[in-house]
Write a protein that holds these residues in place. Structure first.
Motif, PDB file in Angstrom:
ATOM      1  N   LEU A 283      20.947   9.740  68.712  1.00  0.00           N
ATOM      2  CA  LEU A 283      21.113  10.771  67.854  1.00  0.00           C
ATOM      3  C   LEU A 283      22.191  10.977  66.821  1.00  0.00           C
ATOM      4  O   LEU A 283      22.947  10.028  66.904  1.00  0.00           O
ATOM      5  N   ASP A 284      21.960  11.554  65.735  1.00  0.00           N
ATOM      6  CA  ASP A 284      22.805  11.440  64.743  1.00  0.00           C
ATOM      7  C   ASP A 284      24.325  11.996  64.965  1.00  0.00           C
ATOM      8  O   ASP A 284      24.396  12.955  65.672  1.00  0.00           O
ATOM      9  N   VAL A 285      25.079  11.269  64.451  1.00  0.00           N
ATOM     10  CA  VAL A 285      26.872  11.765  64.683  1.00  0.00           C
ATOM     11  C   VAL A 285      27.722  11.875  63.471  1.00  0.00           C
ATOM     12  O   VAL A 285      27.425  11.289  62.528  1.00  0.00           O
ATOM     13  N   THR A 286      28.666  12.819  63.547  1.00  0.00           N
ATOM     14  CA  THR A 286      29.466  13.029  62.669  1.00  0.00           C
ATOM     15  C   THR A 286      30.870  13.161  63.362  1.00  0.00           C
ATOM     16  O   THR A 286      31.092  13.794  64.196  1.00  0.00           O
ATOM     17  N   TYR A 320      32.461  21.970  63.308  1.00  0.00           N
ATOM     18  CA  TYR A 320      31.313  21.061  63.192  1.00  0.00           C
ATOM     19  C   TYR A 320      30.932  20.697  64.435  1.00  0.00           C
ATOM     20  O   TYR A 320      31.451  20.393  65.560  1.00  0.00           O
ATOM     21  N   SER A 321      29.650  19.942  64.156  1.00  0.00           N
ATOM     22  CA  SER A 321      29.089  19.593  65.280  1.00  0.00           C
ATOM     23  C   SER A 321      28.974  18.208  65.439  1.00  0.00           C
ATOM     24  O   SER A 321      28.585  17.374  64.182  1.00  0.00           O
ATOM     25  N   ILE A 322      29.563  17.396  66.348  1.00  0.00           N
ATOM     26  CA  ILE A 322      29.703  15.903  66.502  1.00  0.00           C
ATOM     27  C   ILE A 322      28.179  15.391  66.738  1.00  0.00           C
ATOM     28  O   ILE A 322      27.751  14.552  66.080  1.00  0.00           O
ATOM     29  N   PHE A 323      27.285  15.985  67.598  1.00  0.00           N
ATOM     30  CA  PHE A 323      25.940  15.674  67.837  1.00  0.00           C
ATOM     31  C   PHE A 323      25.378  16.815  68.570  1.00  0.00           C
ATOM     32  O   PHE A 323      26.096  17.560  69.146  1.00  0.00           O
ATOM     33  N   GLU A 324      23.827  17.063  68.383  1.00  0.00           N
ATOM     34  CA  GLU A 324      23.049  18.212  68.954  1.00  0.00           C
ATOM     35  C   GLU A 324      22.031  17.388  69.698  1.00  0.00           C
ATOM     36  O   GLU A 324      21.463  16.473  68.941  1.00  0.00           O
ATOM     37  N   ALA A 325      22.009  17.664  70.992  1.00  0.00           N
ATOM     38  CA  ALA A 325      20.847  17.261  71.557  1.00  0.00           C
ATOM     39  C   ALA A 325      19.496  18.116  71.261  1.00  0.00           C
ATOM     40  O   ALA A 325      19.589  19.117  70.791  1.00  0.00           O
ATOM     41  N   GLU A 326      18.332  17.369  71.396  1.00  0.00           N
ATOM     42  CA  GLU A 326      17.000  17.897  71.132  1.00  0.00           C
ATOM     43  C   GLU A 326      16.837  18.796  72.151  1.00  0.00           C
ATOM     44  O   GLU A 326      16.855  18.654  73.308  1.00  0.00           O
ATOM     45  N   PRO A 327      16.579  20.164  71.978  1.00  0.00           N
ATOM     46  CA  PRO A 327      16.381  21.231  72.863  1.00  0.00           C
ATOM     47  C   PRO A 327      14.963  20.899  73.664  1.00  0.00           C
ATOM     48  O   PRO A 327      14.229  20.353  73.228  1.00  0.00           O
ATOM     49  N   ASP A 335       9.337  27.878  80.478  1.00  0.00           N
ATOM     50  CA  ASP A 335       9.941  29.074  79.805  1.00  0.00           C
ATOM     51  C   ASP A 335      11.355  28.844  79.517  1.00  0.00           C
ATOM     52  O   ASP A 335      11.989  29.552  78.856  1.00  0.00           O
ATOM     53  N   SER A 336      12.018  28.050  80.179  1.00  0.00           N
ATOM     54  CA  SER A 336      13.319  27.860  80.244  1.00  0.00           C
ATOM     55  C   SER A 336      13.707  26.674  79.162  1.00  0.00           C
ATOM     56  O   SER A 336      13.391  25.406  79.428  1.00  0.00           O
ATOM     57  N   LEU A 337      14.524  26.867  78.307  1.00  0.00           N
ATOM     58  CA  LEU A 337      14.978  26.083  77.357  1.00  0.00           C
ATOM     59  C   LEU A 337      16.435  25.609  77.408  1.00  0.00           C
ATOM     60  O   LEU A 337      17.437  26.587  77.654  1.00  0.00           O
ATOM     61  N   VAL A 338      16.598  24.252  77.625  1.00  0.00           N
ATOM     62  CA  VAL A 338      18.108  23.975  77.762  1.00  0.00           C
ATOM     63  C   VAL A 338      18.484  23.067  76.320  1.00  0.00           C
ATOM     64  O   VAL A 338      17.790  22.299  75.657  1.00  0.00           O
ATOM     65  N   SER A 339      19.792  23.605  75.743  1.00  0.00           N
ATOM     66  CA  SER A 339      20.007  23.176  74.748  1.00  0.00           C
ATOM     67  C   SER A 339      21.835  22.428  74.829  1.00  0.00           C
ATOM     68  O   SER A 339      22.133  22.897  75.781  1.00  0.00           O
ATOM     69  N   PHE A 340      22.166  21.492  74.310  1.00  0.00           N
ATOM     70  CA  PHE A 340      23.442  21.176  74.044  1.00  0.00           C
ATOM     71  C   PHE A 340      24.051  20.738  72.845  1.00  0.00           C
ATOM     72  O   PHE A 340      23.265  19.935  72.051  1.00  0.00           O
ATOM     73  N   SER A 341      25.039  21.312  72.345  1.00  0.00           N
ATOM     74  CA  SER A 341      25.914  20.766  71.175  1.00  0.00           C
ATOM     75  C   SER A 341      27.283  20.562  71.420  1.00  0.00           C
ATOM     76  O   SER A 341      27.983  21.300  72.167  1.00  0.00           O
ATOM     77  N   LEU A 342      27.824  19.285  71.060  1.00  0.00           N
ATOM     78  CA  LEU A 342      29.194  18.789  71.235  1.00  0.00           C
ATOM     79  C   LEU A 342      29.687  19.145  69.806  1.00  0.00           C
ATOM     80  O   LEU A 342      29.237  18.621  68.891  1.00  0.00           O
TER      81      LEU A 342
END
Length: 479
Positions: A283-286, A320-327, A335-342
């Protein structure tokens, strides 16, 4: 004590302990060079050892003999206390003891008449590796929808790793006899990793088993660089310095992310089974750091005393976002979507330090100092352990204050430094009172508690001139 409360408090304790160890939202927690440590880093204007590579590279050109090794052994004693953690005025305590990150530095050869000075340095800005595991089993009513007591087992595992290696070199130019300019360029290799797993199992009176397993983890590795510009000026009894440190520039990096949630309740539970997992890589990182501007002065009261003062302003870093996981969806519930953003963000702050140095005799000097280390974490930071879709990399909201003292002993061929530093900070928090709710994976808050951190550093340092200096002196005596 019931396991329910103990497990929740264990999560709470680990959360704050791992946040303390990372300390990425505090900029003056670490100091480098034995003298600089005893002066709490208040040496931007008057650093005299190779700690100048970090504090003010311009000072390398105005220091009479910067060509010596810094060989400092620093040991840390950390203690953590959660006040009234389990009620009845009972506290939870934790302590650790071990080595602390240090600095290795040296100069690169140049002619004696040259106006240029070169040096190199390798240092650890952060080096923490902490993990915790707990398991217990007991009989109690842990399932509200099932009558009677259940045989209950709980397992908790939390891991926190933070490493930030800096390596680079410095150049200083003596423009005049009392004026110099310098530059330090550092490469940075940063590794972050956190893991939080919770597994609960219950056997009811009908011999039916309920299980709840939750795990979320990530690892980040990124490379970048940053620069520090410095100016140093000497006049009569005053040494003065200015510095500017650039924000971190990312070169490359990636993140790996893992998530699983498995819930299998008994037939009496109104909820169905849950099966969900996702494992992602590359995953892309900043990763960002603030622009900072420092200033310092050292005033000499004759040959007996020196007063050091430094201050440094750190600019705000917007969220800002360090990285975001693909939902991703839950396999059992499409029907349930899981997301995560650090995410990350930093407030603007200013730290200040003051230190005193006095000569007791030709062979003994004393040191004493104080400095601030204000917290830069945003007020709305969310802990990674909270199991929410957005988490912050910074969550500890205490301000730290540093005290230091020691002595420098000078002998033929070597200098010995003995001393200690003390740091403390306290933060308030809301104590959770129950297990995470399966609907939102968060624990409800309860009474307010407090967390106290104390750190002692013990310094044993030996500064030895390079062999070539001995050889030069011997040649002068012989010739």
């Amino acid at each position: 004590m019931q396991l329910r409360k103990l497990l929740v408090l264990t999560i709470l304790f680990i959360t704050f302990y791992s946040q303390l160890k990372a300390q990425s939202n505090h900029y003056w927690t670490r100091n480098y060079g034995s003298e600089s440590m005893l002066l709490s880093g208040s040496v931007v204007g008057g650093v005299t050892d190779l700690g100048a590579v970090y504090y003010n590279p311009a000072r390398l050109a105005l220091t009479d003999n910067p060509a010596f090794l810094i060989s400092a052994d620093v040991y840390e004693l950390n203690t953590y206390t959660i006040k009234d953690a389990i009620g009845n005025q009972k506290d939870i305590n934790k302590s650790s003891f071990g080595g602390a990150p240090s600095l290795a530095a040296g100069t690169i050869g140049a002619s004696r008449d040259s106006k240029h000075t070169f040096a190199y340095a390798v240092l650890l800005r952060t080096d923490n590796n902490f993990s915790f595991a707990y398991r217990d089993e007991y009989l109690s009513d842990v399932l509200p929808n099932i009558p009677g007591d259940e045989l209950f087992e709980g397992d908790i595992n939390v891991e926190n790793i933070t490493k930030d290696h800096w390596f680079g070199g410095s150049w200083a130019y003596q423009a005049k006899s009392n004026l110099s300019f310098g530059l330090s360029l550092f490469g940075s290799r940063t590794e972050l990793a956190k893991g939080n797993s919770l597994q609960l199992t219950a056997l009811d009176t009908d011999n039916e088993v309920s299980t709840y397993q939750y795990n979320r983890n990530y690892s980040v590795k990124t490379y970048g660089f940053l620069a520090k510009f410095g100016m140093a000026y000497k006049r009569d009894k005053l040494d003065f310095g200015l510095t500017m440190t650039t924000p971190r520039v990312n070169l490359l990096g990636s993140a790996d992310y893992g998530y699983n949630l498995y819930f299998a309740p008994t037939s009496a539970s109104p909820k169905g089974d849950i099966y969900a997992n996702s494992y992602q890589s590359d995953l892309d990182v900043t990763l960002k750091s603030p622009l900072s501007i420092g200033a310092g002065a050292s005033y000499h009261f004759g040959k007996k005393k020196i007063l050091h003062f430094s201050m440094e302003y750190f600019k705000k870093v917007h969220n800002y976002s360090i990285f975001e996981a693909e939902p991703h969806t839950m396999q059992s519930q499409p029907d349930s979507l899981v997301s995560f953003s650090l995410q990350d963000g930093l407030k603007s702050i200013m730290n200040m330090g003051i230190g005193a140095e006095w000569y007791i005799s030709e062979k003994v000097s004393g040191y004493a100092s104080f400095s601030t280390d204000f917290n830069a974490a945003p007020n709305d930071a969310v802990s990674f352990v909270a199991q929410r879709e957005v988490a912050s990399n910074l969550t500890f909201d205490a301000n730290f204050f540093h005290l230091a003292g020691g002595v420098l002993l000078k002998f033929k061929g070597a200098d010995f430094t003995l001393g200690a530093t003390h740091t403390s900070g306290t933060t308030d928090f809301m104590k959770p009172t129950a297990f995470p709710d399966i609907n939102d994976n968060t624990a409800p808050a309860g009474d307010q508690g407090s967390m106290l951190w104390n750190r002692w550093q013990f310094i044993v340092s030996v500064s030895v001139p390079f062999l070539k200096d001995y050889v030069k002196k011997m040649e002068e005596k012989i010739l």
